[in-house]
Design an enzyme around this catalytic site. Sequence first.
Site, PDB file in Angstrom:
ATOM      1  N   CYS A 114      -0.660   4.135   1.986  1.00 49.36           N
ATOM      2  CA  CYS A 114      -0.514   4.038   3.452  1.00 49.36           C
ATOM      3  C   CYS A 114       0.925   4.338   3.876  1.00 49.36           C
ATOM      4  O   CYS A 114       1.144   5.011   4.885  1.00 49.36           O
ATOM      5  CB  CYS A 114      -0.851   2.635   3.944  1.00 49.36           C
ATOM      6  SG  CYS A 114      -2.245   1.848   3.152  1.00 49.36           S
ATOM      7  N   ASP A 115       1.893   3.804   3.154  1.00 55.57           N
ATOM      8  CA  ASP A 115       3.267   3.803   3.654  1.00 55.57           C
ATOM      9  C   ASP A 115       4.244   4.686   2.879  1.00 55.57           C
ATOM     10  O   ASP A 115       5.395   4.826   3.285  1.00 55.57           O
ATOM     11  CB  ASP A 115       3.813   2.353   3.635  1.00 55.57           C
ATOM     12  CG  ASP A 115       2.955   1.435   4.497  1.00 55.57           C
ATOM     13  OD1 ASP A 115       2.416   1.919   5.505  1.00 55.57           O
ATOM     14  OD2 ASP A 115       2.826   0.246   4.153  1.00 55.57           O
ATOM     15  N   CYS A 161       0.835  -1.212   0.000  1.00 58.02           N
ATOM     16  CA  CYS A 161       0.000   0.000   0.000  1.00 58.02           C
ATOM     17  C   CYS A 161       0.866   1.257   0.000  1.00 58.02           C
ATOM     18  O   CYS A 161       1.304   1.720   1.058  1.00 58.02           O
ATOM     19  CB  CYS A 161      -0.921  -0.012   1.216  1.00 58.02           C
ATOM     20  SG  CYS A 161      -2.004   1.424   1.279  1.00 58.02           S
TER      21      CYS A 161
END
Length: 334
Positions: free
Chosen positions: A143-144, A140
């Site tokens: 997300c990261d 992701c």
Amino acid sequence: PTPDAQAIHDVVIVGAGPAGLAAGIYCSRARLDTVIIDRNMAGGVIAVTELVENFPGFPGGISGFELADRLKRQAMQFGVDLREITAVTAINREKDDTYKIVTDQGEVRARAAILAPGREAKRSGIPGEEEFVGRGVSWCATCDGALYRGRTVAVVGGGDSAVEEGIFLTKFADKVYLVHRRDQLRAAEVAQERAFCNPKFEFVWDSIPRRIVGDDVVQELEVENVKTGELRGLPVNGVFFYIGNTPNTGFLKGIVDLDDGGYVVTDELLHTNLAGVYACGDARANPLKQIATAVGEGALAAMQAEHYLSAIACVIPGAKEAPGGAAPQPGPEG
Ligand code: NAP
């Protein structure tokens, strides 16, 4: 158990991605008593997609998170009961022809079911992948990605996800290796053009990842050139895998017809092999996995469910209160 474990709803929708939420909007506007169950947050894979540029009606694009949130609010506005669960474990057809969806948070019963469980990222299975989850391995970028400001990452895969999320990662990372097993990308042309002119990209063609090496965190991705057999260590701080997807259909095995890849088989009106059970979205065996098609399939599944419910209410007077006997109408029987 849920507060109304005994209640029999009109429709239960499994999955709150674009397909499930669109189905929810259409079902609730048809005044069907509709429950959607979803694990984690609603939105499916789009909720963690940075930017959606090809959903009609949004020139300039829309963030996946915002689109998911809008779909969710729209469904709830018309009365959908959205319930969060962690896992669906089974779907059972009861003696009275209703369906019972068993989850870790209790059961939901309904006369019709719409399956829209979506898909999740495929694991590569190489050494180091599981070991470095949260310490350099991710599926992701949204997300990261911000963790890799000024750093070097590898993206594995050549489809739309790998290329688009790789482009997103160049916002943070100084360098993005795109490791692909062939020498041609699968991604849409527009995404390819952007990647090819992005100076932060280095393409590592004809290569597959072999192992991830590090101490506390990832330090290297070892790749093998499939044409020459040559091994090369890419010095990276992070590895993002986008090598395809697996449908979330484990709970349907042996009950609903699935194809060899585990995708739900339906007819063109989205009927599964069970009467009153429909499938839509990415977990369905269909030729195009897009938000636009998922939403269209959700609408069609909802209308089929409505026709089915009208038919059983019509054939068996009072069926809504006390359904019984064989389901009278649509859908190839299982
Ligand atoms: P995908 O299209 O299935 O692409 C997976 C990529 O990973 C392919 O390039 C494949 O190589 C490669 N691959 C597969 N197994 C591998 C392995 N074991 N080792 C190394 N590489 C491997 O998956 P996706 O990119 O996640 O897209 C899924 C669906 O969502 C597609 O239909 C896509 O169009 C859609 N999608 C659309 C958008 C958009 O429209 N903006 C964005 C994201 C996703 P090969 O090419 O050699 O098969």
